[in-house]
Motif scaffolding. Structure first.
Motif, PDB file in Angstrom:
ATOM      1  N   LEU A   1     -18.880 -17.813  -4.732  1.00 22.71           N
ATOM      2  CA  LEU A   1     -18.415 -16.429  -4.735  1.00 22.71           C
ATOM      3  C   LEU A   1     -17.275 -16.261  -3.743  1.00 22.71           C
ATOM      4  CD1 LEU A   1     -18.734 -13.393  -5.501  1.00 22.71           C
ATOM      5  CD2 LEU A   1     -20.353 -13.213  -3.605  1.00 22.71           C
ATOM      6  N   PHE A   2     -16.194 -15.634  -4.221  1.00 22.55           N
ATOM      7  CA  PHE A   2     -15.074 -15.245  -3.356  1.00 22.55           C
ATOM      8  C   PHE A   2     -14.778 -13.775  -3.599  1.00 22.55           C
ATOM      9  CE2 PHE A   2     -10.415 -14.494  -3.126  1.00 22.55           C
ATOM     10  CZ  PHE A   2     -10.293 -14.536  -1.741  1.00 22.55           C
ATOM     11  N   VAL A   3     -14.633 -13.009  -2.503  1.00 21.74           N
ATOM     12  CA  VAL A   3     -14.312 -11.583  -2.580  1.00 21.74           C
ATOM     13  C   VAL A   3     -13.008 -11.343  -1.831  1.00 21.74           C
ATOM     14  CG1 VAL A   3     -15.035  -9.247  -1.980  1.00 21.74           C
ATOM     15  CG2 VAL A   3     -16.740 -10.917  -2.723  1.00 21.74           C
ATOM     16  N   ASP A   4     -12.029 -10.782  -2.521  1.00 24.74           N
ATOM     17  CA  ASP A   4     -10.762 -10.424  -1.896  1.00 24.74           C
ATOM     18  C   ASP A   4     -10.950  -9.078  -1.207  1.00 24.74           C
ATOM     19  OD1 ASP A   4      -8.184  -9.827  -1.129  1.00 24.74           O
ATOM     20  OD2 ASP A   4      -7.274 -10.515  -3.005  1.00 24.74           O
ATOM     21  N   GLY A   5     -11.113  -9.108   0.114  1.00 29.35           N
ATOM     22  CA  GLY A   5     -11.416  -7.900   0.866  1.00 29.35           C
ATOM     23  C   GLY A   5     -10.206  -7.137   1.357  1.00 29.35           C
ATOM     24  N   ARG A   6      -9.007  -7.483   0.895  1.00 32.28           N
ATOM     25  CA  ARG A   6      -7.816  -6.741   1.305  1.00 32.28           C
ATOM     26  C   ARG A   6      -7.855  -5.314   0.750  1.00 32.28           C
ATOM     27  NH1 ARG A   6      -3.016 -10.320  -0.802  1.00 32.28           N
ATOM     28  NH2 ARG A   6      -4.516 -10.571  -2.513  1.00 32.28           N
ATOM     29  N   GLN A   7      -7.006  -4.463   1.293  1.00 33.05           N
ATOM     30  CA  GLN A   7      -6.925  -3.064   0.868  1.00 33.05           C
ATOM     31  C   GLN A   7      -5.962  -2.929  -0.307  1.00 33.05           C
ATOM     32  OE1 GLN A   7      -8.738  -0.689   2.553  1.00 33.05           O
ATOM     33  NE2 GLN A   7      -9.463  -2.075   4.157  1.00 33.05           N
ATOM     34  N   PHE A   8      -6.394  -2.173  -1.334  1.00 32.00           N
ATOM     35  CA  PHE A   8      -5.567  -1.951  -2.524  1.00 32.00           C
ATOM     36  C   PHE A   8      -5.647  -0.484  -2.941  1.00 32.00           C
ATOM     37  CE2 PHE A   8      -6.919  -6.392  -2.813  1.00 32.00           C
ATOM     38  CZ  PHE A   8      -5.727  -7.049  -3.064  1.00 32.00           C
ATOM     39  N   ASN A   9      -4.557   0.026  -3.543  1.00 33.02           N
ATOM     40  CA  ASN A   9      -4.571   1.364  -4.154  1.00 33.02           C
ATOM     41  C   ASN A   9      -5.214   1.263  -5.537  1.00 33.02           C
ATOM     42  OD1 ASN A   9      -1.679   1.630  -2.441  1.00 33.02           O
ATOM     43  ND2 ASN A   9      -3.001   3.440  -2.428  1.00 33.02           N
ATOM     44  N   LEU A  10      -6.520   1.218  -5.572  1.00 41.31           N
ATOM     45  CA  LEU A  10      -7.223   0.986  -6.832  1.00 41.31           C
ATOM     46  C   LEU A  10      -8.035   2.186  -7.306  1.00 41.31           C
ATOM     47  CD1 LEU A  10      -8.642  -2.637  -6.392  1.00 41.31           C
ATOM     48  CD2 LEU A  10      -6.675  -1.917  -7.756  1.00 41.31           C
ATOM     49  N   GLY A  11      -8.648   2.910  -6.394  1.00 45.04           N
ATOM     50  CA  GLY A  11      -9.656   3.881  -6.785  1.00 45.04           C
ATOM     51  C   GLY A  11      -9.123   5.236  -7.189  1.00 45.04           C
ATOM     52  N   ARG A  12      -9.923   5.955  -7.938  1.00 45.28           N
ATOM     53  CA  ARG A  12      -9.663   7.351  -8.248  1.00 45.28           C
ATOM     54  C   ARG A  12     -11.004   8.030  -8.509  1.00 45.28           C
ATOM     55  NH1 ARG A  12      -8.936   7.960 -14.103  1.00 45.28           N
ATOM     56  NH2 ARG A  12      -9.220   5.930 -15.083  1.00 45.28           N
TER      57      ARG A  12
ATOM     58  N   LEU B   1       0.820  -1.207   0.000  1.00 49.17           N
ATOM     59  CA  LEU B   1       0.000   0.000   0.000  1.00 49.17           C
ATOM     60  C   LEU B   1       0.855   1.258   0.000  1.00 49.17           C
ATOM     61  CD1 LEU B   1      -3.046  -0.484   2.415  1.00 49.17           C
ATOM     62  CD2 LEU B   1      -3.043  -0.424  -0.083  1.00 49.17           C
ATOM     63  N   LYS B   2       0.397   2.266  -0.730  1.00 48.53           N
ATOM     64  CA  LYS B   2       1.072   3.557  -0.817  1.00 48.53           C
ATOM     65  C   LYS B   2       0.110   4.666  -0.401  1.00 48.53           C
ATOM     66  CE  LYS B   2       4.740   1.614  -2.516  1.00 48.53           C
ATOM     67  NZ  LYS B   2       5.933   1.465  -1.639  1.00 48.53           N
ATOM     68  N   PRO B   3       0.629   5.863  -0.129  1.00 45.58           N
ATOM     69  CA  PRO B   3      -0.270   6.977   0.226  1.00 45.58           C
ATOM     70  C   PRO B   3      -1.214   7.344  -0.915  1.00 45.58           C
ATOM     71  CG  PRO B   3       1.980   7.462   0.909  1.00 45.58           C
ATOM     72  CD  PRO B   3       2.049   6.236   0.052  1.00 45.58           C
ATOM     73  N   GLU B   4      -2.402   7.773  -0.552  1.00 49.19           N
ATOM     74  CA  GLU B   4      -3.311   8.375  -1.507  1.00 49.19           C
ATOM     75  C   GLU B   4      -2.858   9.805  -1.800  1.00 49.19           C
ATOM     76  OE1 GLU B   4      -7.371   6.117   0.071  1.00 49.19           O
ATOM     77  OE2 GLU B   4      -6.923   8.159   0.723  1.00 49.19           O
ATOM     78  N   SER B   5      -3.296  10.360  -2.928  1.00 49.73           N
ATOM     79  CA  SER B   5      -2.899  11.722  -3.285  1.00 49.73           C
ATOM     80  C   SER B   5      -4.077  12.444  -3.923  1.00 49.73           C
ATOM     81  CB  SER B   5      -1.705  11.716  -4.256  1.00 49.73           C
ATOM     82  OG  SER B   5      -2.037  11.027  -5.456  1.00 49.73           O
ATOM     83  N   ALA B   6      -4.041  13.781  -3.838  1.00 55.90           N
ATOM     84  CA  ALA B   6      -5.131  14.581  -4.400  1.00 55.90           C
ATOM     85  C   ALA B   6      -4.624  15.948  -4.797  1.00 55.90           C
ATOM     86  CB  ALA B   6      -6.268  14.715  -3.393  1.00 55.90           C
ATOM     87  N   LYS B   7      -5.303  16.534  -5.769  1.00 57.32           N
ATOM     88  CA  LYS B   7      -5.091  17.917  -6.174  1.00 57.32           C
ATOM     89  C   LYS B   7      -6.423  18.641  -6.036  1.00 57.32           C
ATOM     90  CE  LYS B   7      -1.353  16.834  -9.406  1.00 57.32           C
ATOM     91  NZ  LYS B   7      -0.878  16.894 -10.814  1.00 57.32           N
ATOM     92  N   THR B   8      -6.404  19.751  -5.296  1.00 61.36           N
ATOM     93  CA  THR B   8      -7.644  20.463  -5.022  1.00 61.36           C
ATOM     94  C   THR B   8      -7.548  21.902  -5.500  1.00 61.36           C
ATOM     95  OG1 THR B   8      -6.883  21.060  -2.798  1.00 61.36           O
ATOM     96  CG2 THR B   8      -8.149  19.034  -3.012  1.00 61.36           C
TER      97      THR B   8
END
Length: 899
Positions: free
Chosen positions: A720-731, A633-640
């Motif tokens: 059904l199997f769901v991998d519930g671990r945390q990932f840097n996926l979203g934006r 996992l890495k930090p999330e980032s944003a531009k505002t």
């Protein structure tokens, strides 16, 4: 009738009660005003407004919304979290006591709360107390629960809904909420409030004592709050069968009596049960259905004791200051009945095979133990203790330096008994002795067998320690024609240790595991404010023009370094109008337990859960989810970006209009699906990942079962199997406007009036679930930001009476979890408060300096709009818990007495 000098006491309450429980706005570059000291007393406080590190200056390019003390008293809120959630900019998504199905919800096992500005994430808002960081709550310390502070101890809440990592570091992506405590009080205040609703009650008692002496003061506050649980049986809109309202039938087939399922064919067990003697009554047909969630609690009972203290002492030009917070919260919640899909071997003495079914040696029974096992009650507690001590000293010129040290500890624990013991369950199903075997075909069971099967325990403790050291210096660098160039420089260091784990098994044979996670953060920042145009060089069209520059570098011992800048501009063409804008970059470091969680002592685990599946018309599918570590996992980032104006036209009294456009580009968002029981409705969004796997291979199933402990009873065949671990996926990309308008009518024949409105309009909320996935429009859809939320307030003060009327509006939206997509209705709720302030002079006895108030939250008892969504242990079922409360109308009476 005289309007009294009482107006001096009541009008501030009315004024403060304005926009959203009356919030005040501070904008542009202005000089903050210190609290007025009584004659002969020293003014002690150094005022620093949230959004700037420079004393006496409001943030350039940003706006500060402030909920004042009078606002808080008029609100009727029993917790700080409840108070802040009434802001249109705040969403009840993820970390809250009644909405735990969104990101962050899976770790909220002790039913705390957080502040979620803009609805873009429960960890994307930084919460400060008196301008400094505080220890996080929950078993993982993931977020600060604002309710650790008594509402009676709050002087104001300042909110800057703008990216601020350049000044404050991690978490300040959507903005900053600063909880500022009362200080420099004098005398005693006592407060009591009692509220009651349908199947619900709450009470709040509190006291404050303030002392002043030469050069110093101390304020002590204690508050006790209790709120009852709310059970699903007490709300008719909470149910599984929604067909009468045009919705689906989401009732479970795990019932008592249950259903026999063989090769996909269902044979409902008749009422009274089935034996070999009446096996002929087993015929294929519609399944038995039942509402297992109905008997569970929608809200837990909560009991909180909290204490706060502020103190300061001045020694010449030196100022010593301190604050202390102590909070203990206990909760209890009754979950729904235990259910499972059970594999019953033919050796079970109660085994019955439907006559028309193919031969076999086992069969599946979908079953509920609601009639065999008493409903359990899960309990837990959260304890917080924190102290901060600081010293402010003169340096040179008007420069001053300050340093503070904070030590905080939080201990949470979630406890439950009577859980299923899978080996005992398997053994009881395979038992050949009719006296001790488990009967799931409708007959009675041996109490000893039930006790052995439901003898499981779960202790999930978490202990977080937080050490913070901060130094800052600020003052004037030089003087320009426009004014003084001012600067702030600072160094900060944090040490965070999180210890937690989980004890499972039985009381006689527990299995315990513990994890210790550590992090060290080193930071440096600077802020520069340049008054390009001011009083000394003002010109037509440019009365003032100010520029701010800020930058910060943070180094994390576990996830690396990040640097974040910010620039702000405020232009005042005329005295009544300010135009402002800002650009900044922000980040959020992953919570320690997002990298490695506490499940089963850090080993991870599998959780058997029911998922709403659109491929079977929204019916529930039994799936298995994985909770485990992700060290990448890495930090999330944003531009505002923001752009806005503040206008005070010469119309009426105190008239104010303002608006702010915001734009947030949020990348590398950490996504975890462990608690998301509606994830199958967005299955296509996860294409190209292994997050959702239908019909996982036998090899994968065998590997998972061999590696991780299981909570619940896994199905014989996994679909059904769901991998519930945390990932840097979203934006995501989010845009919109905040607005507010207010005015007063004073000294009229009918008294003083104040009206105002504020709200948020979202114009864009596009989300991608994976880095390569297309951005899709999620605005105004269920469990996402709404297009329009607003709050209107009208206050009337006449003589000793004060009336506050508030209307809260949430627009209609699309429920795209339903098929076809449902249009959910909008809702307006009305809150009313009427108060009477007794004369401060005269023979009023015990009521001298007292205010008595009667209030009603949701005055007309509006039910939540119907939402075609299935029930879930994480909230909802016929309604949307992220936007509406299931409590309904609460009528209260309160007494506030000052001595």
């Amino acid at each position: 009738m005289k309007t009294l000098a009482l107006r001096s006491a009541l009008t501030p309450v009315s004024a403060a009660a304005l926009l959203l429980l009356a919030h005040t706005t501070v904008a542009a570059q202005t000089t903050a005003t210190e609290p007025k000291a009584e004659e002969g007393e020293q003014k002690l406080e150094t005022v620093v407004i949230t959004g700037s590190r420079i004393r006496g200056l409001a943030p350039v390019g940003a706006v500060v919304n402030s909920l004042t003390r009078e606002t808080i008293e008029a609100s009727g809120a029993t917790s700080t979290a409840q108070l802040v959630q009434q802001l249109p900019q705040v969403f009840n998504l993820g970390v809250s006591e009644n909405s735990r199905g969104q990101p962050g919800g899976s770790t909220n096992i002790t039913y705390g709360a957080s502040i979620n500005l803009r609805g873009i994430g429960p960890y994307a808002t930084l919460v400060l107390v008196n301008g400094h960081r505080v220890v996080g709550q929950g078993t993982t310390g993931s977020a600060v629960d604002p309710s650790i502070l008594p509402t009676l101890a709050l002087d104001r809440v300042e909110i800057v809904a703008d990216g601020a990592s350049a000044l404050y570091g991690s978490d300040a992506i959507a903005g900053v909420a600063n909880l500022i405590m009362r200080r420099n009080e004098k005398g005693v205040q006592a407060y009591a409030r009692f509220g009651v609703g349908d199947g619900y009650h709450e009470r709040q008692l509190g006291g404050l004592a303030g002392l002043r002496w030469a050069g110093g003061n101390a304020t002590f506050t204690y508050e006790k709050t209790h709120r009852s649980a709310l059970n699903g049986l007490d709300r008719d809109f909470f149910k599984g069968d929604l067909t009468s309202q045009g919705g689906g039938d989401f009732r479970s087939t795990q019932c008592s009596p249950g259903n026999i399922v063989i090769s996909g064919v269902t044979y409902p067990i008749p009422a009274g049960g089935i034996t070999a003697a009446n096996a002929a009554s087993l015929v294929a047909g519609p399944a038995n259905k039942c509402d297992n969630f109905k008997v569970g609690d929608l809200l837990p009972s909560q009991h909180r004791d909290s204490f706060a203290m502020t103190a300061e002492q001045k020694f010449g030009d030196y100022r010593l200051f301190a604050d202390v917070i102590a909070s203990k919260r206990e909760y209890a919640i009754r979950p729904s009945a235990f259910t499972a899909n059970l594999t019953v071997p033919s050796t079970n003495p109660f085994y019955v095979r439907p006559p028309t079914a193919p031969a076999g040696t086992s069969e599946t029974v979908t079953f509920s133990f609601i009639n065999d096992v008493p409903l359990n009650t899960a309990t837990g507690k959260s304890k917080t203790l924190e102290a901060t001590v600081g010293l402010e000293v003169p340096l040179w010129g008007d420069w001053r330096g300050s340093g503070l040290v904070t030590r905080g500890e939080n201990r949470d624990i979630s406890t439950s008994y009577g859980g299923v013991v899978n080996p005992a369950l398997t053994a009881a199903l395979a038992d050949k002795n009719p006296a001790t075997a488990l009967n799931v075909f409708g007959g009675p069971n041996n109490p000893t067998t039930i006790k052995n099967v439901f003898n499981g325990i779960s202790y999930a403790p978490g202990h977080v320690t937080f050490d913070n050291l901060a130094f800052k210096a600020d003052g004037a660098l030089l003087t320009l024609p426009g004014g003084k160039v001012r600067m702030a420089l600072g160094l900060e260091g944090q040490d965070i240790t999180t210890v937690g784990g989980q004890t499972t098994g039985t009381l006689a044979n527990p299995t315990t595991g513990e994890v210790t996670l550590k992090r060290r953060v080193k930071s440096a920042y600077g802020e520069l404010v340049v008054p390009i145009v001011g009083a000394g060089n003002a010109m037509p069209g440019i009365r003032t023009l100010s520029l701010s520059l800020a930058a910060r570098k943070d180094h994390y011992s576990d996830v690396g370094s990040t640097s974040n800048p910010k620039v702000g501009v405020t232009w005042q063409p005329v005295e009544s109008l300010g135009i402002r804008g800002s650009y900044g970059e922000s980040f959020r470091a992953p919570v320690l337990t997002q990298i490695r969680g506490f499940t089963n002592g850090g080993r991870g685990g599998l959780f058997v859960q029911n998922y709403s599946d659109p491929t079977i018309n929204g019916a529930l599918r039994v799936g298995v989810a994985l909770s485990a570590a992700n060290y990448d996992l890495k930090p999330e980032s944003a531009k505002t970006k923001t752009l806005g104006f503040d206008w005070k036209p010469a119309i009426g009294t105190g008239t104010k209009l303002s608006a702010t456009w915001f734009d947030i580009n949020y990348d590398n968002q950490i996504v975890g699906a462990l608690s998301d029981l509606t994830i199958l409705n967005r299955e296509s969004s996860f294409a190209g990942t292994s997050i959702i796997q239908r019909n996982p291979s036998p090899e994968l199933v065998a590997q998972l079962l061999a590696t991780y402990p299981v909570a619940g009873v896994p199905p014989a065949t996994w679909t059904l199997f769901v991998d519930g671990r945390q990932f840097n996926l979203g934006r995501s990309k989010t845009q919109g406007f905040d607005f507010e308008a207010s005015t007063r009518f004073v000294d009229t024949k009918l008294g003083d009036f104040l009206v105002g409105v504020n709200g948020t309009v979202f114009t864009k909320h596009h989300v991608a679930q994976t880095p390569a996935g297309a951005l899709t429009d999620q605005l105004n859809t269920i469990y996402n930001p709404m297009k329009f939320k607003s709050r209107f307030m009208a206050n009337w003060a006449y003589g000793a009476f004060q009336t506050n009327l508030t209307l809260s509006y949430v627009n209609g939206y699309k429920n795209n979890l339903a098929n076809p997509v449902q249009n959910v209705a909008s809702i307006i709720t009305t809150d009313l408060r009427v108060a009477y302030a007794f004369e401060t002079e005269g023979p009023m006895g015990l009521l001298k300096d007292a205010t008595v108030a009667i209030g009603a939250i949701n005055l007309f008892d509006k039910k939540p709009p119907f939402v075609n969504v299935q029930q879930s242990p994480n909230g909802g079922g016929g309604f949307d818990p992220t936007l509406t409360s299931p409590v309904g109308r609460v009528v209260s009476i309160s007494l506030d007495k000052r001595f």
